[in-house]
Structure formats: structure tokens, C-alpha cells
Write a protein that holds these residues in place. Structure first.
Motif, mmCIF file in Angstrom:
data_model
loop_
_atom_site.group_PDB
_atom_site.id
_atom_site.type_symbol
_atom_site.label_atom_id
_atom_site.label_comp_id
_atom_site.label_asym_id
_atom_site.label_seq_id
_atom_site.Cartn_x
_atom_site.Cartn_y
_atom_site.Cartn_z
ATOM 1 N N MET A 1 51.700 36.057 38.399
ATOM 2 C CA MET A 1 51.231 35.528 37.073
ATOM 3 C C MET A 1 52.353 35.476 36.055
ATOM 4 N N THR A 2 52.280 34.049 35.515
ATOM 5 C CA THR A 2 53.505 33.625 34.640
ATOM 6 C C THR A 2 53.616 34.551 33.391
ATOM 7 N N ASP A 3 54.734 34.971 32.922
ATOM 8 C CA ASP A 3 54.882 35.646 31.757
ATOM 9 C C ASP A 3 54.543 35.108 30.444
ATOM 10 N N PRO A 4 53.228 35.989 29.647
ATOM 11 C CA PRO A 4 52.942 35.271 28.574
ATOM 12 C C PRO A 4 53.881 34.376 27.403
ATOM 13 N N SER A 5 55.052 35.215 27.317
ATOM 14 C CA SER A 5 56.031 34.811 26.326
ATOM 15 C C SER A 5 56.594 33.137 26.909
ATOM 16 N N LEU A 6 56.826 33.325 28.164
ATOM 17 C CA LEU A 6 57.270 31.918 28.760
ATOM 18 C C LEU A 6 56.271 30.715 28.601
ATOM 19 N N VAL A 7 55.070 31.251 28.662
ATOM 20 C CA VAL A 7 53.936 30.256 28.759
ATOM 21 C C VAL A 7 53.746 29.826 26.970
ATOM 22 N N LEU A 8 53.747 30.924 26.306
ATOM 23 C CA LEU A 8 53.727 30.406 24.620
ATOM 24 C C LEU A 8 55.138 29.727 24.549
ATOM 25 N N LEU A 9 56.329 29.820 24.644
ATOM 26 C CA LEU A 9 57.305 28.975 24.333
ATOM 27 C C LEU A 9 57.223 27.433 24.865
ATOM 28 N N ARG A 10 56.596 27.313 26.223
ATOM 29 C CA ARG A 10 56.358 26.181 26.671
ATOM 30 C C ARG A 10 55.070 25.190 26.117
ATOM 31 N N ARG A 11 54.259 26.062 25.454
ATOM 32 C CA ARG A 11 53.284 25.395 24.801
ATOM 33 C C ARG A 11 53.458 25.196 23.214
ATOM 34 N N ARG A 12 54.348 25.818 22.777
ATOM 35 C CA ARG A 12 54.836 25.693 21.307
ATOM 36 C C ARG A 12 56.331 25.377 21.175
ATOM 37 N N PRO A 13 56.375 23.694 20.938
ATOM 38 C CA PRO A 13 57.850 23.392 20.834
ATOM 39 C C PRO A 13 58.371 24.036 19.529
ATOM 40 N N ASP A 14 57.897 24.381 18.379
ATOM 41 C CA ASP A 14 58.347 24.836 17.521
ATOM 42 C C ASP A 14 58.993 26.311 17.662
ATOM 43 N N LEU A 15 58.368 26.971 18.655
ATOM 44 C CA LEU A 15 58.780 28.554 19.027
ATOM 45 C C LEU A 15 59.786 28.125 19.850
ATOM 46 N N ALA A 16 59.800 27.172 20.974
ATOM 47 C CA ALA A 16 60.882 26.819 21.696
ATOM 48 C C ALA A 16 62.092 26.576 21.047
ATOM 49 N N ALA A 17 61.968 25.764 19.775
ATOM 50 C CA ALA A 17 63.187 25.313 19.174
ATOM 51 C C ALA A 17 63.829 26.618 18.293
ATOM 52 N N LEU A 18 62.841 27.607 18.144
ATOM 53 C CA LEU A 18 63.490 28.769 17.368
ATOM 54 C C LEU A 18 64.335 29.598 18.391
ATOM 55 N N ALA A 19 63.693 29.535 19.726
ATOM 56 C CA ALA A 19 64.333 30.555 20.833
ATOM 57 C C ALA A 19 65.721 29.831 21.114
ATOM 58 N N ALA A 20 65.635 28.500 21.068
ATOM 59 C CA ALA A 20 66.890 27.663 21.378
ATOM 60 C C ALA A 20 67.946 27.967 20.165
ATOM 61 N N PHE A 21 67.641 27.979 18.978
ATOM 62 C CA PHE A 21 68.488 28.263 18.016
ATOM 63 C C PHE A 21 67.868 29.119 16.785
ATOM 64 N N PRO A 22 68.592 30.107 16.704
ATOM 65 C CA PRO A 22 69.972 30.307 16.983
ATOM 66 C C PRO A 22 70.230 31.534 18.103
ATOM 67 N N PHE A 23 68.888 31.666 18.830
ATOM 68 C CA PHE A 23 69.014 32.894 19.868
ATOM 69 C C PHE A 23 69.524 32.243 21.214
ATOM 70 N N ASP A 24 69.524 31.036 21.532
ATOM 71 C CA ASP A 24 70.478 30.570 22.669
ATOM 72 C C ASP A 24 69.679 30.592 24.033
ATOM 73 N N PHE A 25 68.288 30.447 23.801
ATOM 74 C CA PHE A 25 67.588 30.730 24.991
ATOM 75 C C PHE A 25 66.676 29.158 25.037
ATOM 76 N N ASP A 26 67.235 28.271 25.440
ATOM 77 C CA ASP A 26 66.820 26.816 25.266
ATOM 78 C C ASP A 26 66.140 26.347 26.724
ATOM 79 N N LEU A 27 64.962 26.175 26.620
ATOM 80 C CA LEU A 27 64.143 25.605 27.627
ATOM 81 C C LEU A 27 64.568 24.246 28.226
ATOM 82 N N ASP A 28 65.064 23.336 27.160
ATOM 83 C CA ASP A 28 65.693 22.096 27.607
ATOM 84 C C ASP A 28 66.934 22.252 28.447
ATOM 85 N N ARG A 29 67.528 23.152 28.545
ATOM 86 C CA ARG A 29 68.642 23.606 29.514
ATOM 87 C C ARG A 29 68.391 24.017 30.803
ATOM 88 N N ALA A 30 67.453 24.098 31.537
ATOM 89 C CA ALA A 30 66.932 24.848 32.596
ATOM 90 C C ALA A 30 67.473 23.965 33.722
#
Length: 374
Positions: A1-30
Motif C-alpha cells: 500500500m502506497t503511503d498516503p502522504s506520498l500519494v498526496l504530494l504526487r497529486r498536489r503540485p502545490d504541496l510538493a512545491a512546499l515540501a521541496a522548499f524550504p523542507f528540501d524533500f523534492d519529488l523532482d530530484r528522485a
């Protein structure tokens, strides 16, 4: 089962951008700078990266391992949600992996982030925590969770460089104490310990030989082969090189690296005088020609009696085993080549050694005979 937080970040570019900056968890650098795998054989998937070249990996579908760009790795959490809990709640976590970081140190690190590039750090943290459903934990609790995970990196999350099979160093600087248990030591603990010991072993033939035997005994054939390559490089006589090479070929074959086993057996045949060594490249030949004139070295005759002793049997056996393994893997060219050399070896070794091979020569011969004609 895929982690719900990862699913949400992958579906929501705005949240993914927030995770990337300033928290340095960038899905585009996978992606990671080199090919790696877990010593345990568990699945490994890069899911995010940071601006230092580090990578967050999903291990076996659950736990999150972080590997930096300098050869360090450590378990971050048991799920992506728990990893984000730490990354968001403790954005300076990379600087807090030593023993007992105090609240003042944490406050100074975050104040530096606010001053340098993230004045709205707290507002962004609240926004992302709310969106992901993360609780507002205290820095002390987050540090405790981080350290508890890091201390569980070995043995199940030992990360290896896939090309050289070297282990990534532990990411943290936390003190470790030998575990006391009534039951037997887990096989994974032994494996991790042996691999790290091999990484720390220099040109010591005794230690390399023992580590190779121990690794082979627990089925870590690729690591056992790595130890044997080091051991082989330290052998001076033709006999010792042939004996060590035969062991190396066996371990390479057991690890599934049949091409490497074939190359090693070619070195073995050179050591016992069946194959001529390849001439050195022209630039190396010129270097040799510039050397001072002198008496040629005495010929190495240590392997002259190889065919009359057990070494001849073992070398022949390894060629025959390689034949069968190559056929099973669909490597018909390698199988035919190994069988041709095995035929020559069988004609040279003593009769009692041929007989001790049992039906292995016949099985290899008929397996090759059943191959489609080229």
C-alpha cells in the motif's frame, strides 16, 4: 500500500512545491548519483531528493532511507509520513545527527534558515503539516524519533554501491552498544558486520581470506568474491594465483556473474601455463623497455605439477560447473568456450582426479552437445 502522504504530494503540485522548499524533500530530484542496492535484497525506490545531492529511498515499500552524495546513508523513518514528520518538523535534521543536540542548537539552526532564505518557515510548516495531517511534535520528540531510526540502519537497511559493492558509511555519529540477546544472532546482523569489516580491511591476506570464507558461508557470494579479488591480488606465486583464482571463479559463478568467472578462469589457465598472457598495451611495453638491463627474473615453476595434484581437479571442476551454469543462463558461447578448455584439462589431469569428478564431465559434455548448432 502506497503511503498516503506520498500519494498526496504526487497529486498536489502545490504541496510538493512546499515540501521541496524550504523542507528540501523534492519529488523532482528522485534520482541518485550512482547505482545502489540494499544488502538485504529488499526493493529500493528513489522517491525524492534534496539540493545537496542526497536521495530519499523507499525500502521494501515502507521505510525511508536517506543517502547523501558523499557515501553516507541512514534510516530516517519507518514510513514516508513519519519521514515527512521529521523533515517538516525538524528541517535542520542533517545537522542534528550527533549525540544530544539541545533545544538552543535547534533554535539557532532554524533562526539561521529564517534569516537566510525562509523568513516564513513557521507559516509554511503549519500549512504543510495541516495538509498532510501531521501532528505538531516538539523538537525533542522529533530528534528522539530520528535518532531511534538512525540506530536501526544496520542490518536491514545497509546500502551498497552496486558497482564496487562497498557499503555506505553510517550517516550519523551516534554511539552504538552491542545488543545483548539470549537468542542467536540474526543472519542479517552477521552479513552487515562482515561487509563493513571487509570495507575496513586493508591488504591483509589472512583477514581477506577469512572474510571471504565467512561471507561465502552465509551465501553472500558477490561480497565473498570481492574479498577474494583482494586476496588474489596479494598472491606472488603462480600456484597461489591459480588456487586463489579457482576460488574466485567459484564465488563469481555462485553470484551469477558468469562472464567474470570466465575471465577469472582464463587468468587461472595463464597461471598454470595453459594460456599465454595477453601482451601489455604499447605504452606499457615502452615503459618496460626503458628499464635498466639486468638478469631476467627466475622462472616461476611453482605450478608445474598442477595437473598431478588436487589443484588440477578443482580447476577442471570449476570449468565444468561453469559450462552447466552458462547453459542454464542461456550463455551458449561461454558454455562452449568453457567446455573446450575443460576438455583440454580433462586430458591433462591425473586419472584418479578424472574419476573423482563422477558424472560431471559427462553431464557437461551432453549439455553442450544438445545445444543448437551455430
Amino acid at each position: 500500500m502506497t503511503d498516503p502522504s506520498l500519494v498526496l504530494l504526487r497529486r498536489r503540485p502545490d504541496l510538493a512545491a512546499l515540501a521541496a522548499f524550504p523542507f528540501d524533500f523534492d519529488l523532482d530530484r528522485a534520482e541518485h548519483g550512482e547505482e545502489v542496492h540494499l544488502a538485504s535484497g529488499a526493493a529500493l525506490e528513489p522517491i525524492a531528493g534534496d539540493d545537496t545531492g542526497g536521495t530519499f529511498f523507499l525500502c521494501g515499500g515502507n521505510a525511508v532511507l536517506y543517502a547523501d552524495s558523499e557515501g553516507g546513508a541512514g534510516l530516517l523513518a519507518d514510513s514516508v509520513t513519519d519521514a515527512l514528520d521529521i523533515v517538516v518538523g525538524l528541517p535542520a535534521w542533517r545537522d542534528l545527527m550527533g549525540p544530544d543536540p539541545g533545544p538552543e542548537e535547534i533554535r539557532e539552526l532554524e533562526d539561521g534558515m529564517r534569516t537566510s532564505y525562509a523568513p516564513d518557515l513557521d507559516a509554511r510548516r503549519t500549512e504543510l503539516r495541516t495538509a498532510l495531517g501531521l501532528p505538531a511534535r516538539s523538537p525533542a520528540e522529533l530528534v528522539a524519533r530520528l535518532h531511534a531510526a538512525l540506530l536501526r540502519t544496520d542490518p536491514d537497511h545497509l546500502l551498497l554501491n552496486s558497482q564496487e559493492l562497498l557499503a555506505y558509511e553510517l550517516l550519523d555519529r551516534l554511539p552504538r552498544h552491542p545488543e545483548r540477546s539470549i537468542g542467536p544472532v540474526r543472519r542479517e546482523v552477521v552479513r552487515a558486520s562482515l561487509i563493513r569489516r571487509l570495507d575496513d580491511t586493508g591488504p591483509d591476506p589472512e583477514q581477506l581470506g577469512q572474510l571471504g570464507r565467512d561471507l561465502e558461508q552465509i551465501g553472500e557470494y558477490a561480497q565473498a568474491a570481492r574479498a577474494q579479488r583482494g586476496f588474489l591480488s596479494l598472491q606472488n606465486s603462480a600456484w597461489d594465483r591459480a588456487a586463489a583464482g579457482q576460488v574466485l571463479a567459484r564465488r563469481e559463478r555462485s553470484a551469477g556473474d558468469l562472464a567474470a568467472a570466465g575471465r577469472t578462469l582464463a587468468r587461472v589457465r595463464t597461471a598454470i601455463g595453459l594460456d599465454s598472457p595477453a601482451p601489455p598495451p604499447p605504452h606499457e611495453q615502452r615503459t618496460l623497455d626503458l628499464g635498466a638491463a639486468g638478469e631476467p627474473p627466475a622462472p616461476d615453476t611453482s605450478a608445474e605439477e598442477w595437473h598431478r595434484r588436487g589443484l588440477g581437479r578443482m580447476i577442471t571442476e570449476e570449468h565444468l560447473e561453469l559450462v552447466l551454469a552458462a547453459i542454464a543462463a542461456g550463455e551458449t558461447g561461454l558454455a562452449r568456450d568453457a567446455m573446450a578448455h575443460a576438455h583440454d584439462l580433462l586430458a591433462l589431469i591425473a586419472k584418479q582426479f578424472r574419476q573423482s569428478l563422477g558424472d560431471l564431465p559427462a553431464r557437461a559434455k551432453w549439455a553442450v552437445a544438445r545445444l543448437p548448432q551455430v
